[in-house]
Design a protein around this motif. Structure first.
Motif, short mmCIF file in Angstrom:
data_model
loop_
_atom_site.label_atom_id
_atom_site.label_comp_id
_atom_site.label_asym_id
_atom_site.label_seq_id
_atom_site.Cartn_x
_atom_site.Cartn_y
_atom_site.Cartn_z
N ASN A 9 15.46 -8.73 -21.09
CA ASN A 9 15.18 -8.90 -19.67
C ASN A 9 14.62 -10.29 -19.33
OD1 ASN A 9 15.97 -6.21 -19.30
ND2 ASN A 9 13.85 -5.46 -19.49
N GLU A 10 15.00 -11.28 -20.14
CA GLU A 10 14.42 -12.61 -19.93
C GLU A 10 15.43 -13.69 -20.33
OE1 GLU A 10 9.97 -13.78 -20.59
OE2 GLU A 10 11.08 -14.36 -22.39
N VAL A 11 15.45 -14.77 -19.55
CA VAL A 11 16.29 -15.94 -19.84
C VAL A 11 15.39 -17.18 -19.79
CG1 VAL A 11 18.26 -17.34 -19.14
CG2 VAL A 11 18.33 -14.86 -18.84
N THR A 12 15.46 -17.99 -20.85
CA THR A 12 14.64 -19.21 -20.93
C THR A 12 15.54 -20.44 -20.84
OG1 THR A 12 13.03 -18.06 -22.32
CG2 THR A 12 12.94 -20.48 -22.29
N LEU A 13 15.20 -21.34 -19.92
CA LEU A 13 15.93 -22.61 -19.77
C LEU A 13 15.05 -23.75 -20.25
CD1 LEU A 13 17.52 -22.21 -16.20
CD2 LEU A 13 18.40 -21.43 -18.39
N GLU A 14 15.60 -24.61 -21.15
CA GLU A 14 14.91 -25.82 -21.61
C GLU A 14 15.63 -27.03 -21.03
OE1 GLU A 14 14.56 -25.88 -25.83
OE2 GLU A 14 13.69 -23.86 -25.95
N PHE A 15 14.86 -28.08 -20.73
CA PHE A 15 15.41 -29.23 -20.02
C PHE A 15 15.33 -30.49 -20.88
CE2 PHE A 15 13.62 -26.30 -16.89
CZ PHE A 15 14.74 -26.03 -16.13
N HIS A 16 16.19 -31.44 -20.55
CA HIS A 16 16.15 -32.74 -21.21
C HIS A 16 14.84 -33.44 -20.87
CE1 HIS A 16 20.26 -32.64 -22.67
NE2 HIS A 16 20.68 -32.29 -21.46
N GLN A 17 14.27 -34.10 -21.88
CA GLN A 17 13.01 -34.81 -21.66
C GLN A 17 13.28 -36.08 -20.85
OE1 GLN A 17 10.87 -35.69 -25.20
NE2 GLN A 17 9.25 -36.83 -24.17
N ASN A 18 12.44 -36.29 -19.86
CA ASN A 18 12.57 -37.48 -19.02
C ASN A 18 11.52 -38.50 -19.44
OD1 ASN A 18 13.08 -39.31 -17.03
ND2 ASN A 18 12.10 -38.15 -15.38
N ASP A 19 11.97 -39.65 -19.97
CA ASP A 19 11.04 -40.66 -20.48
C ASP A 19 10.36 -41.44 -19.37
OD1 ASP A 19 11.60 -40.07 -23.16
OD2 ASP A 19 13.45 -41.23 -23.06
N ASP A 20 11.03 -41.53 -18.20
CA ASP A 20 10.47 -42.34 -17.12
C ASP A 20 9.39 -41.62 -16.33
OD1 ASP A 20 12.22 -44.38 -17.78
OD2 ASP A 20 13.82 -43.57 -16.52
N ALA A 21 9.43 -40.31 -16.31
CA ALA A 21 8.45 -39.55 -15.52
C ALA A 21 7.17 -39.31 -16.32
CB ALA A 21 9.06 -38.21 -15.10
N GLU A 22 6.02 -39.41 -15.64
CA GLU A 22 4.75 -39.17 -16.31
C GLU A 22 4.60 -37.70 -16.68
OE1 GLU A 22 1.62 -40.61 -13.89
OE2 GLU A 22 2.26 -42.70 -13.95
N VAL A 23 5.09 -36.81 -15.81
CA VAL A 23 5.03 -35.37 -16.06
C VAL A 23 6.45 -34.82 -15.96
CG1 VAL A 23 4.09 -33.17 -15.32
CG2 VAL A 23 2.71 -35.25 -15.09
N SER A 24 6.87 -34.11 -16.98
CA SER A 24 8.23 -33.57 -16.99
C SER A 24 8.19 -32.05 -17.13
CB SER A 24 9.03 -34.16 -18.17
OG SER A 24 9.16 -35.55 -18.03
#
Length: 709
Positions: free
Chosen positions: A144-159
């Motif tokens: 009953n759960e789906v997890t999405l992981e995202f590409h790391q953003n080097d330019d943003a202080e908080v990703s």
């Protein structure tokens, strides 16, 4: 109605980061140019399906949807610009620009909608947030759960790194809502999965960044770098530009791939992938596809079987798959004929390539600077030497790049290139005349040496002048500490009989006399110190009449055997001849060597005999010269010491004064050079002896004349 609309300082949302750039709306479509990467997004007017105006964190934003499902977001608009944009969309694109605000209720349950490449989480009819599926790097499922992981953003202080969705179970049979959710995400996500076989493989390619030997596997949507330690999977969508650059040695080639976002190795980011090829390396390549698939996919740009240089094959395959042009150096040609300039950036040496639309430096660290992001350039004098100069580039964002240690011969070529590209030159005021200004600069190494070398030249000139003065003045009875013609009267007044007679009655005169003596003494001491430096420059030349030193036994044998060795070994060089002669001499028997030893001994005896005769003749000539000089001094002394007719007391006082004056004025050729202190003392002792010889005869004549009377 205006034909175009332009907006500066507009931000495009790409993979969680806001990229600054310029947006232009025209009748043909919408163009956005990224200020950081220079990448251009071109949206044709016919592809637009929907336009939405909404309030966002940076003011107001524009969301555009296309027929193929792509979503473009631009932020940074002012509220007052809505009417202008709405009229433009209605007139040229035949679209209604709708106002649609985000839901800010703060609820965490709602409905997920998949539209094209966008996942939208809605509450009612209002969206709460949207996720571009191209940002998803991984999708995993659970109960009953789906997890999405995202590409790391080097330019943003908080990703944002991860989002989890709870999917409630449904009563429908045969349909798993969790799997259906995951499949919708994976179908549009930027998840690299090495499924199927590679189109082709290049083995053991030399890679400069990241450093090492890598196998490059070419897949339809990405390339796979496989090394001994690290693996990299690079989607073709992250490739910005391709460069093919010839090395300065004309034997190697650089193939540079510009990446955004960069590949990562720990905390290190690689924005450029640099491969180094040898021009002599060839390859035969067969694509893992049938001919029909190749023709359909690449439309004649590639064939199933290809052969040629390795760098040509790699660049050709990459160009076809990435679908981008390959940038090569333009018309620039340096002083040495190469299309690049050798220089240093930071602590490493590399090559700077002037291109048609920018500069690229390889290879450590690689730097690419476009002309449109350059604020100005500057030509600066090298900090360590005048044989080179620095080339400085400052961008509109304030970043400065300094390429140093460029040979000064490259200056004219580089300036002409920069001038032709109409780049702003910071020191153009100094360089407006260019040719005269550059000539002064180019000749600086010849005209203005470093301080040490200039000082040495000045001292050399002074020594030469002093040596010439001393050679011109030799034989004259002068002392450089003062001019006898001008000061003779003062000295005579100071030491003659009248001055001594009046000294007892006038103490002021004696004080003045004492001061004069001290001044003369100081002047003479200063001149002596200066004159002591002169003999350092004078060197005795070798006498051409002196006997020549005798040769050794080996050299006598070598002179006699040289022609024979040459005839036995025709075409032998001088160096090889010397080596061969040494080997023959070393292998020669003792009896044969004794013969040449005897000849060398005879030559040595003849040399010693000739040397004795030469030194004996030179000694006699020097004695004759000394005797002539002594006679000359005696004649001068007798003339000065001749007494006048008068009382004996006056004559004795005059003799004393004359003898005192002779110390100051009477000099011989031997004593005029003043080489050092020891010679000066010797001169004084010789002068005193000569004075005694010169003054004694007059006193005896005076006594004899008195007795006759």
């Amino acid at each position: 109605m205006a034909e175009t609309l332009e907006f500066n300082d507009i931000y495009q949302e790409v993979k969680g980061s806001m990229n600054d750039g310029r947006l232009r709306l025209s009748r043909q479509g919408i163009i956005f140019k990224n200020s950081k990467t220079g990448k251009v997004d071109n949206i044709q007017a016919g592809e637009l399906t929907e336009g939405i105006w909404r309030r966002v964190a940076l003011g107001h934003g524009l969301k555009l949807l296309t027929k193929n499902g792509h979503v473009y977001k631009y932020d940074g608009f002012r509220e007052s610009e809505f009417e202008k944009l709405a009229d433009f969309f209605k007139t040229h694109y035949r679209l209604e620009l709708m106002e649609k605000d985000l839901c800010v209720k703060g609820w965490n349950w709602g409905t997920v909608k998949f539209g094209g490449q966008l996942l939208s989480f809605d509450i009612g009819d209002q969206p709460v947030f949207e996720i571009p599926l191209s940002n998803v790097s991984q999708c995993t499922t659970g109960k009953n759960e789906v997890t999405l992981e995202f590409h790391q953003n080097d330019d943003a202080e908080v990703s944002l790194m991860e989002v989890r969705f709870y999917v409630p179970p449904t009563q429908e049979d045969g349909v798993d809502p969790v799997e259906a959710f995951a499949q919708n995400v994976l179908s549009k996500a930027d998840v690299i999965q090495a499924t199927g076989d590679a189109i082709c493989i290049f083995r053991e390619l030399q890679c400069l960044t990241p450093r090492g030997r890598y196998d490059i596997r070419i897949y339809p949507t990405f390339l796979h770098l496989h090394g001994k330690t690290f693996d990299y999977k690079i989607p073709y969508t992250t490739v910005l530009r391709l460069f093919l650059l010839p090395h300065k040695d004309q034997r190697q080639m650089f193939f540079v791939i510009s990446l955004d976002p960069p590949i990562k190795q720990g905390q290190t980011r690689y924005h450029f992938l640099i491969l180094l090829f040898s021009k002599d390396e060839d390859i035969s390549l067969t694509l893992n596809m049938n001919e029909e698939e190749v023709e359909k996919r690449f439309e004649g740009r590639l064939t199933k079987n290809m052969s040629g240089s390795l760098y040509e094959m790699v660049s050709r395959v990459m160009k076809a798959l990435v679908n981008r042009k390959i940038t090569v150096p333009g018309n620039f040609q340096g002083h040495s004929g190469a299309q690049c300039i050798t220089c240093s950036y930071k602590a490493s040496s590399g090559l700077l390539y002037p291109l048609e639309r920018g500069f690229i430096y390889v290879h450590k660290p690689p730097v690419h600077i476009r002309f449109d992001e350059i604020s100005f350039v500057n030509f600066a004098r090298g900090t360590t030497t005048t044989r080179s100069f620095d080339f400085e580039i400052e961008t509109k964002q304030g970043t400065q790049y300094t390429f140093s240690s460029i040979e000064r011969e490259e200056y004219g070529k580089l300036f002409d290139f920069v001038n032709a590209k109409k780049l702003n030159i910071k020191n153009r005021g100094l360089k407006e005349g260019m040719n005269p200004s550059y000539d002064d600069y180019a000749d600086s190494d010849e005209d203005q040496h470093d301080a040490y070398l200039e000082r040495m030249k000045e001292e050399g000139k002074i020594r030469e002048e002093n040596a010439n003065d001393s050679s011109d003045d030799s034989g004259e009875e002068t002392d450089e500490s003062f001019n006898p013609g001008e000061e003779e009267e003062d000295v005579a007044e100071e030491f003659d009989s009248n001055a001594s007679a009046s000294s007892s009655s006038n103490e002021g005169d004696s004080d003045r006399d004492e001061k004069k003596r001290k001044q003369l003494k100081k002047a003479k001491m200063a001149k002596d110190r200066k004159s002591r430096k002169k003999p350092m420059e004078v060197k005795k030349g070798k006498d051409p009449n002196a006997p020549k030193r005798p040769m050794s036994a080996y050299m006598l044998w070598l002179n006699a055997s040289r022609e024979k060795i040459k005839s036995d070994h025709p075409g032998i060089s001088i160096t090889d001849l010397s080596k061969k002669a040494g080997e023959i001499w070393k292998a020669m028997s003792k009896e044969k060597k004794e013969e040449w030893d005897r000849k060398a001994e005879d030559a040595r005896r003849e040399y010693e005999k000739a040397m004795k005769e030469y030194e004996g003749g030179r000694g006699e000539s020097s004695k004759r010269d000394k005797s002539k000089k002594k006679k000359k001094v005696k004649v001068k002394m007798e003339k000065k010491s001749t007494p006048s007719k008068g009382s004996s007391s006056k004559s004795s006082s005059r003799q004393l004064s004359e003898s005192f004056k002779s110390k100051e004025f009477v000099t011989s050729d031997d004593s005029s050079s003043g080489e050092n202190k020891s010679k000066k003392k010797r001169r004084r002792s010789e002068d005193s002896e000569e004075e005694e010889l010169a003054t004694t005869p007059p006193s005896s004549e005076d006594s004899a004349s008195g007795s006759d009377e």
